[in-house]
Design a protein around this motif. Structure first.
Motif, short mmCIF file in Angstrom:
data_model
loop_
_atom_site.label_atom_id
_atom_site.label_comp_id
_atom_site.label_asym_id
_atom_site.label_seq_id
_atom_site.Cartn_x
_atom_site.Cartn_y
_atom_site.Cartn_z
N TYR A 51 5.59 -2.20 -5.45
CA TYR A 51 6.36 -2.59 -4.39
C TYR A 51 6.08 -3.97 -4.29
CZ TYR A 51 6.37 2.44 -1.67
OH TYR A 51 6.99 3.12 -0.89
N LEU A 52 5.02 -4.04 -5.02
CA LEU A 52 4.85 -5.81 -4.97
C LEU A 52 5.79 -6.66 -6.40
CD1 LEU A 52 0.77 -5.80 -4.63
CD2 LEU A 52 2.85 -6.37 -2.84
N LYS A 53 6.90 -5.88 -7.10
CA LYS A 53 6.93 -6.13 -8.30
C LYS A 53 8.89 -6.64 -7.38
CE LYS A 53 5.45 -3.23 -12.28
NZ LYS A 53 5.82 -2.66 -13.34
N LEU A 54 9.05 -6.15 -6.38
CA LEU A 54 10.14 -7.44 -5.71
C LEU A 54 9.71 -7.90 -5.53
CD1 LEU A 54 10.87 -2.96 -3.06
CD2 LEU A 54 12.18 -3.77 -6.47
N PRO A 55 10.87 -9.37 -4.92
CA PRO A 55 11.08 -10.02 -4.73
C PRO A 55 11.01 -9.58 -3.13
CG PRO A 55 12.72 -9.73 -6.55
CD PRO A 55 12.16 -8.61 -6.09
N VAL A 56 11.80 -9.12 -2.30
CA VAL A 56 11.08 -9.18 -0.99
C VAL A 56 9.99 -8.50 -0.24
CG1 VAL A 56 14.15 -8.89 -0.12
CG2 VAL A 56 11.68 -6.86 -1.34
N VAL A 57 8.60 -8.01 -1.10
CA VAL A 57 7.87 -7.55 -0.56
C VAL A 57 7.35 -8.83 -0.56
CG1 VAL A 57 5.99 -6.03 -0.76
CG2 VAL A 57 8.96 -5.16 -1.40
N ALA A 58 6.28 -9.15 0.42
CA ALA A 58 5.37 -9.96 0.88
C ALA A 58 3.92 -9.67 0.68
CB ALA A 58 4.98 -10.50 2.03
N ALA A 59 4.11 -9.11 0.88
CA ALA A 59 2.52 -7.82 0.96
C ALA A 59 2.59 -6.42 1.18
CB ALA A 59 1.33 -8.16 2.26
N ILE A 60 1.82 -5.89 0.69
CA ILE A 60 1.52 -4.04 1.31
C ILE A 60 0.30 -3.83 1.91
CG2 ILE A 60 2.36 -3.62 -0.60
CD1 ILE A 60 -0.43 -2.35 -0.32
N GLY A 61 0.29 -3.13 3.21
CA GLY A 61 -0.50 -2.37 3.56
C GLY A 61 -0.74 -1.44 3.71
N GLY A 62 -2.14 -0.92 3.01
CA GLY A 62 -2.80 0.16 2.82
C GLY A 62 -4.27 0.35 3.44
N SER A 63 -4.26 1.27 3.91
CA SER A 63 -5.66 1.79 3.94
C SER A 63 -7.06 2.70 2.97
CB SER A 63 -5.40 3.16 5.35
OG SER A 63 -4.77 4.18 4.90
N TRP A 64 -6.52 3.04 1.91
CA TRP A 64 -7.92 3.80 1.30
C TRP A 64 -8.39 2.63 0.80
CZ3 TRP A 64 -2.89 0.72 -1.10
CH2 TRP A 64 -3.61 -0.60 -1.71
N MET A 65 -8.77 2.10 0.44
CA MET A 65 -9.84 1.43 0.15
C MET A 65 -10.73 1.13 1.83
SD MET A 65 -6.97 -1.06 1.31
CE MET A 65 -6.47 -2.07 0.23
N VAL A 66 -10.41 1.02 2.93
CA VAL A 66 -11.04 1.48 3.87
C VAL A 66 -10.88 2.56 4.77
CG1 VAL A 66 -10.93 -1.24 4.80
CG2 VAL A 66 -8.55 0.03 5.16
N ASN A 67 -11.22 3.65 3.79
CA ASN A 67 -10.67 4.80 4.69
C ASN A 67 -12.25 5.01 5.40
OD1 ASN A 67 -11.84 8.15 4.26
ND2 ASN A 67 -9.99 7.64 3.08
N PRO A 68 -11.42 5.77 6.64
CA PRO A 68 -12.71 5.84 7.61
C PRO A 68 -13.71 6.61 7.06
CG PRO A 68 -10.29 6.32 8.39
CD PRO A 68 -10.02 5.88 6.76
N ALA A 69 -13.73 7.22 6.05
CA ALA A 69 -14.76 8.07 6.08
C ALA A 69 -15.84 7.16 5.24
CB ALA A 69 -14.83 9.15 4.75
N LEU A 70 -15.52 6.35 4.36
CA LEU A 70 -16.32 5.55 3.90
C LEU A 70 -17.15 4.43 5.22
CD1 LEU A 70 -13.58 3.76 0.31
CD2 LEU A 70 -16.04 5.53 0.70
N ILE A 71 -16.06 4.72 6.11
CA ILE A 71 -16.86 3.14 6.82
C ILE A 71 -17.76 3.98 7.88
CG2 ILE A 71 -15.93 2.09 9.28
CD1 ILE A 71 -13.18 1.70 8.35
N LYS A 72 -17.45 5.70 7.65
CA LYS A 72 -18.49 6.20 8.88
C LYS A 72 -19.70 6.43 8.05
CE LYS A 72 -19.25 10.80 10.67
NZ LYS A 72 -18.23 12.56 10.98
N ASP A 73 -19.79 6.13 6.78
CA ASP A 73 -21.02 6.75 5.82
C ASP A 73 -21.40 5.12 5.43
OD1 ASP A 73 -20.66 8.89 5.64
OD2 ASP A 73 -19.61 9.11 4.04
N ASN A 74 -20.91 4.40 6.14
CA ASN A 74 -21.67 2.64 6.28
C ASN A 74 -21.65 2.14 4.28
OD1 ASN A 74 -22.44 1.73 8.27
ND2 ASN A 74 -24.30 3.40 8.10
N ASN A 75 -20.37 2.31 3.40
CA ASN A 75 -20.45 3.13 2.05
C ASN A 75 -19.57 0.91 2.30
OD1 ASN A 75 -20.80 3.32 -0.79
ND2 ASN A 75 -19.70 4.99 -0.48
#
Length: 213
Positions: free
Chosen positions: A171-195
């Motif tokens: 996605y980021l290789k495309l000039p029209v893409v400013a950024a990507i939105g993602g949730s894998w790095m802030v997965n609810p399970a990680l938040i729940k476990d205080n990881n």
């Protein structure tokens, strides 16, 4: 959106999309992202804890570019702004919501996935658009197709929905893409476990991938 805000998003290219069920997790989550050198966060308005989470982060971490996501009506827009959000996002395009965001001084990025929606967004002077749901809507191929007739307008997209560490670079290789939105790095399970250390590690990994040519 204000130019300096867009510049900050362009510099990092990663917007973590966070679902928080417990406002007590807000501050440690912000600390985990800042420890990875990421100063952007989107808290989705899908839970009862969202508004208080935004309020806590805004008070404790003014250096964060703090966004509120999934803003579906005027009331949510106003509450997000009052809580301290400086930008807002929506999965779709609602002219009334956009107008309210302007009234209260909240930079706003509506969601689009078709040419007609892109044109409607441009007619409302919105040029940083959420492309959602990215993978289901055709992903990189669809964005390449949209770039053909619209890139010259200055429009930029933040694809969200199905983005992972495995495909973010496509996605980021495309000039029209400013950024990507993602949730894998802030997965609810990680938040729940205080990881928090794993959240920091995954965020650093995402930033490293985004920075690669």
């Amino acid at each position: 959106m204000l130019p300096n805000m867009i510049d900050r998003i362009l510099a990092k290219q990663i917007v973590p999309v966070v679902v928080l069920d417990d406002a007590e997790k807000a501050e440690p989550l912000a600390e985990a992202l800042l420890a990875a050198d990421l100063d952007i966060i989107e808290i989705t308005f899908r839970t009862d804890a969202a508004e208080e989470s935004i309020r806590r982060i805004a008070k404790r971490f003014p250096e964060l570019l703090l966004g509120a996501g999934t803003l579906l009506d005027n009331d949510q827009v106003k509450r997000a702004r009052d809580a301290g959000a400086v930008f807002g996002l929506a999965p779709g395009l609602n002219p009334k919501t956009i107008a309210t965001a302007r009234e209260v001084g909240l930079a706003f990025s509506p969601g689009v996935m078709t040419p007609s929606e892109v044109e409607q967004a441009l007619s409302l002077d919105c040029k940083l658009l959420k492309f959602f749901p990215a993978e289901a809507a055709g992903g990189v191929k669809m964005l390449k197709s949209l770039a053909g007739p619209y890139a010259h307008t200055g429009v930029k997209f933040t694809p969200t929905g199905g983005i992972t560490a495995g495909n973010l670079q496509d996605y980021l290789k495309l000039p029209v893409v400013a950024a990507i939105g993602g949730s894998w790095m802030v997965n609810p399970a990680l938040i729940k476990d205080n990881n928090w250390s794993e959240i920091t590690r995954l965020t650093r990994e995402a930033l490293d991938l985004a920075a690669q040519p």
